[in-house]
Design a protein around this motif. Structure first.
Motif, PDB file in Angstrom:
ATOM      1  N   ASP A 143       5.430   7.475  -0.332  1.00 64.35           N
ATOM      2  CA  ASP A 143       4.711   7.897  -1.541  1.00 64.35           C
ATOM      3  C   ASP A 143       4.256   9.341  -1.446  1.00 64.35           C
ATOM      4  OD1 ASP A 143       4.148   5.227  -3.199  1.00 64.35           O
ATOM      5  OD2 ASP A 143       4.016   4.784  -1.053  1.00 64.35           O
ATOM      6  N   LEU A 144       4.128   9.844  -0.223  1.00 64.78           N
ATOM      7  CA  LEU A 144       3.690  11.218  -0.012  1.00 64.78           C
ATOM      8  C   LEU A 144       4.261  11.704   1.319  1.00 64.78           C
ATOM      9  CD1 LEU A 144       0.246  12.785  -0.679  1.00 64.78           C
ATOM     10  CD2 LEU A 144       1.145  12.943   1.651  1.00 64.78           C
ATOM     11  N   ILE A 145       4.710  12.952   1.353  1.00 69.97           N
ATOM     12  CA  ILE A 145       5.186  13.584   2.574  1.00 69.97           C
ATOM     13  C   ILE A 145       4.125  14.576   3.046  1.00 69.97           C
ATOM     14  CG2 ILE A 145       6.922  15.099   3.602  1.00 69.97           C
ATOM     15  CD1 ILE A 145       8.059  12.387   2.934  1.00 69.97           C
ATOM     16  N   LEU A 146       3.759  14.473   4.320  1.00 70.60           N
ATOM     17  CA  LEU A 146       2.760  15.374   4.895  1.00 70.60           C
ATOM     18  C   LEU A 146       3.433  16.210   5.983  1.00 70.60           C
ATOM     19  CD1 LEU A 146      -0.297  16.059   4.792  1.00 70.60           C
ATOM     20  CD2 LEU A 146      -0.631  14.357   6.588  1.00 70.60           C
ATOM     21  N   GLN A 164      13.986  14.900   2.418  1.00 70.69           N
ATOM     22  CA  GLN A 164      14.894  14.292   1.441  1.00 70.69           C
ATOM     23  C   GLN A 164      15.202  12.839   1.767  1.00 70.69           C
ATOM     24  OE1 GLN A 164      15.961  15.633  -1.423  1.00 70.69           O
ATOM     25  NE2 GLN A 164      14.889  17.562  -1.031  1.00 70.69           N
ATOM     26  N   ALA A 165      15.306  12.538   3.053  1.00 74.95           N
ATOM     27  CA  ALA A 165      15.657  11.184   3.473  1.00 74.95           C
ATOM     28  C   ALA A 165      14.569  10.164   3.125  1.00 74.95           C
ATOM     29  CB  ALA A 165      15.919  11.156   4.979  1.00 74.95           C
ATOM     30  N   TYR A 166      13.355  10.653   2.931  1.00 78.29           N
ATOM     31  CA  TYR A 166      12.235   9.746   2.670  1.00 78.29           C
ATOM     32  C   TYR A 166      11.903   9.606   1.181  1.00 78.29           C
ATOM     33  CZ  TYR A 166      11.440   9.623   7.680  1.00 78.29           C
ATOM     34  OH  TYR A 166      11.590   9.419   9.031  1.00 78.29           O
ATOM     35  N   LEU A 167      12.610  10.327   0.331  1.00 74.75           N
ATOM     36  CA  LEU A 167      12.352  10.209  -1.103  1.00 74.75           C
ATOM     37  C   LEU A 167      12.647   8.787  -1.548  1.00 74.75           C
ATOM     38  CD1 LEU A 167      13.871  13.548  -2.473  1.00 74.75           C
ATOM     39  CD2 LEU A 167      11.522  13.058  -1.761  1.00 74.75           C
ATOM     40  N   GLY A 168      11.706   8.203  -2.287  1.00 70.18           N
ATOM     41  CA  GLY A 168      11.877   6.826  -2.729  1.00 70.18           C
ATOM     42  C   GLY A 168      11.337   5.808  -1.744  1.00 70.18           C
ATOM     43  N   ALA A 169      11.116   6.234  -0.495  1.00 69.78           N
ATOM     44  CA  ALA A 169      10.537   5.338   0.508  1.00 69.78           C
ATOM     45  C   ALA A 169       9.053   5.639   0.694  1.00 69.78           C
ATOM     46  CB  ALA A 169      11.269   5.484   1.837  1.00 69.78           C
ATOM     47  N   ALA A 204       9.432  20.279  -3.893  1.00 69.81           N
ATOM     48  CA  ALA A 204       8.418  19.239  -4.147  1.00 69.81           C
ATOM     49  C   ALA A 204       8.882  18.175  -5.134  1.00 69.81           C
ATOM     50  CB  ALA A 204       7.112  19.879  -4.622  1.00 69.81           C
ATOM     51  N   PRO A 205       9.908  17.393  -4.764  1.00 69.68           N
ATOM     52  CA  PRO A 205      10.345  16.305  -5.633  1.00 69.68           C
ATOM     53  C   PRO A 205       9.460  15.068  -5.537  1.00 69.68           C
ATOM     54  CG  PRO A 205      11.683  16.347  -3.660  1.00 69.68           C
ATOM     55  CD  PRO A 205      10.754  17.526  -3.570  1.00 69.68           C
ATOM     56  N   CYS A 206       8.421  15.142  -4.705  1.00 70.74           N
ATOM     57  CA  CYS A 206       7.495  14.017  -4.556  1.00 70.74           C
ATOM     58  C   CYS A 206       6.131  14.583  -4.151  1.00 70.74           C
ATOM     59  CB  CYS A 206       7.999  13.054  -3.476  1.00 70.74           C
ATOM     60  SG  CYS A 206       8.025  13.762  -1.812  1.00 70.74           S
ATOM     61  N   PRO A 207       5.084  13.776  -4.226  1.00 79.27           N
ATOM     62  CA  PRO A 207       3.773  14.240  -3.770  1.00 79.27           C
ATOM     63  C   PRO A 207       3.829  14.643  -2.291  1.00 79.27           C
ATOM     64  CG  PRO A 207       3.529  12.255  -5.080  1.00 79.27           C
ATOM     65  CD  PRO A 207       5.002  12.430  -4.857  1.00 79.27           C
ATOM     66  N   LEU A 243       0.846  -1.200   0.000  1.00 78.95           N
ATOM     67  CA  LEU A 243       0.000   0.000   0.000  1.00 78.95           C
ATOM     68  C   LEU A 243       0.874   1.239   0.000  1.00 78.95           C
ATOM     69  CD1 LEU A 243      -2.679  -1.009   2.670  1.00 78.95           C
ATOM     70  CD2 LEU A 243      -3.067  -0.730   0.215  1.00 78.95           C
ATOM     71  N   PRO A 244       0.395   2.349  -0.577  1.00 77.26           N
ATOM     72  CA  PRO A 244       1.131   3.605  -0.484  1.00 77.26           C
ATOM     73  C   PRO A 244       1.301   4.014   0.972  1.00 77.26           C
ATOM     74  CG  PRO A 244      -0.680   3.786  -2.060  1.00 77.26           C
ATOM     75  CD  PRO A 244      -0.868   2.500  -1.324  1.00 77.26           C
ATOM     76  N   VAL A 245       2.454   4.589   1.301  1.00 75.33           N
ATOM     77  CA  VAL A 245       2.706   5.073   2.655  1.00 75.33           C
ATOM     78  C   VAL A 245       2.921   6.578   2.624  1.00 75.33           C
ATOM     79  CG1 VAL A 245       4.210   4.965   4.673  1.00 75.33           C
ATOM     80  CG2 VAL A 245       3.716   2.876   3.386  1.00 75.33           C
ATOM     81  N   TRP A 246       2.168   7.279   3.452  1.00 79.19           N
ATOM     82  CA  TRP A 246       2.331   8.722   3.639  1.00 79.19           C
ATOM     83  C   TRP A 246       3.129   8.916   4.924  1.00 79.19           C
ATOM     84  CZ3 TRP A 246      -3.166  11.264   2.856  1.00 79.19           C
ATOM     85  CH2 TRP A 246      -3.710  10.831   1.634  1.00 79.19           C
TER      86      TRP A 246
END
Length: 213
Positions: A127-130, A120-125, A158-161, A102-105
């Motif tokens: 699916d969305l940063i809140l 930045q540390a969570y990019l690729g891990a 914003a390199p990711c959702p 499942l996608p992880v926010w």
């Protein structure tokens, strides 16, 4: 600017779920963290997600949950995404995402610019940063009605959702979207009459204002 997606977090009753759906919210959150006044039991989660099926996205909200808790709640609620609100590492986020499919926010608590940079540390891990407001030490994670300095997001490329949370209400969500360009807004206490008690009129007003931002 595109209209932001809307998540109403911490729902516990059919009436407030129906209010969120009627107001065209995109997601609702189920809080699987027992100390929260918005905690949803497995029975409540099952009832609400069965009612919600195909009408609104279903997000489970966790604070440093173990695999057993994730397995049990995902099975009960048929979730569309997992929202991690604790101190979960990028490795934990990636592992849960791979294990449960499942996608992880990932929620990041913000008080200063360095907190934004942690994304930045969570990019690729994730699916969305809140981005949410940091709560005082010892307080519950989120749902406190606190907001952070939105100008801290001015350098976020914003390199990711991503999305914005923390003290959002019908009174300030339009300004928040205007200042940050947030593609998703998430509220909990901002649509309550008391901690854990959602107000259907406030849900309607928040969604209407966010959509017109």
């Amino acid at each position: 600017m595109t209209t932001p997606k809307i998540k109403i977090c911490g729902l516990t009753t059919p009436e407030t779920l129906e209010a969120a759906i009627a107001a065209r919210a995109d997601y609702f959150g189920l809080m699987f963290y027992a100390p929260s006044p918005r905690f949803a039991s497995l029975g409540v989660a099952r009832e609400l997600t069965e009612r919600a099926a195909g009408r609104i996205g279903k997000v489970g909200v966790y604070v440093d949950a173990d695999d057993a808790t994730l397995t049990e709640t995902i099975a009960a609620a048929g979730l569309d995404a997992l929202q991690f609100h604790g101190s979960e590492s990028p490795e934990r986020v990636a592992q849960a995402r791979a294990q449960f499919g499942l996608p992880v926010w990932k929620v990041l608590s913000v008080a200063k610019a360095e907190d934004i940079a942690r994304a930045q540390a969570y990019l690729g891990a994730a699916d969305l940063i809140l981005f949410d407001a940091k709560t005082p030490k010892g307080a519950l994670q989120g749902g406190m009605g606190l907001k952070f300095d939105w100008s801290l997001l001015s350098a976020w490329k914003a390199p990711c959702p991503w999305g914005l949370a923390g003290g959002l209400s019908a009174e300030n969500v339009a300004e928040a979207v205007r200042l940050t360009g947030a593609p998703l807004v998430d509220t909990s206490s901002g649509v309550e009459s008391a901690p854990g008690v959602k107000d259907v009129a406030k849900i309607a007003a928040f969604c209407a204002t966010a959509r017109s931002a």
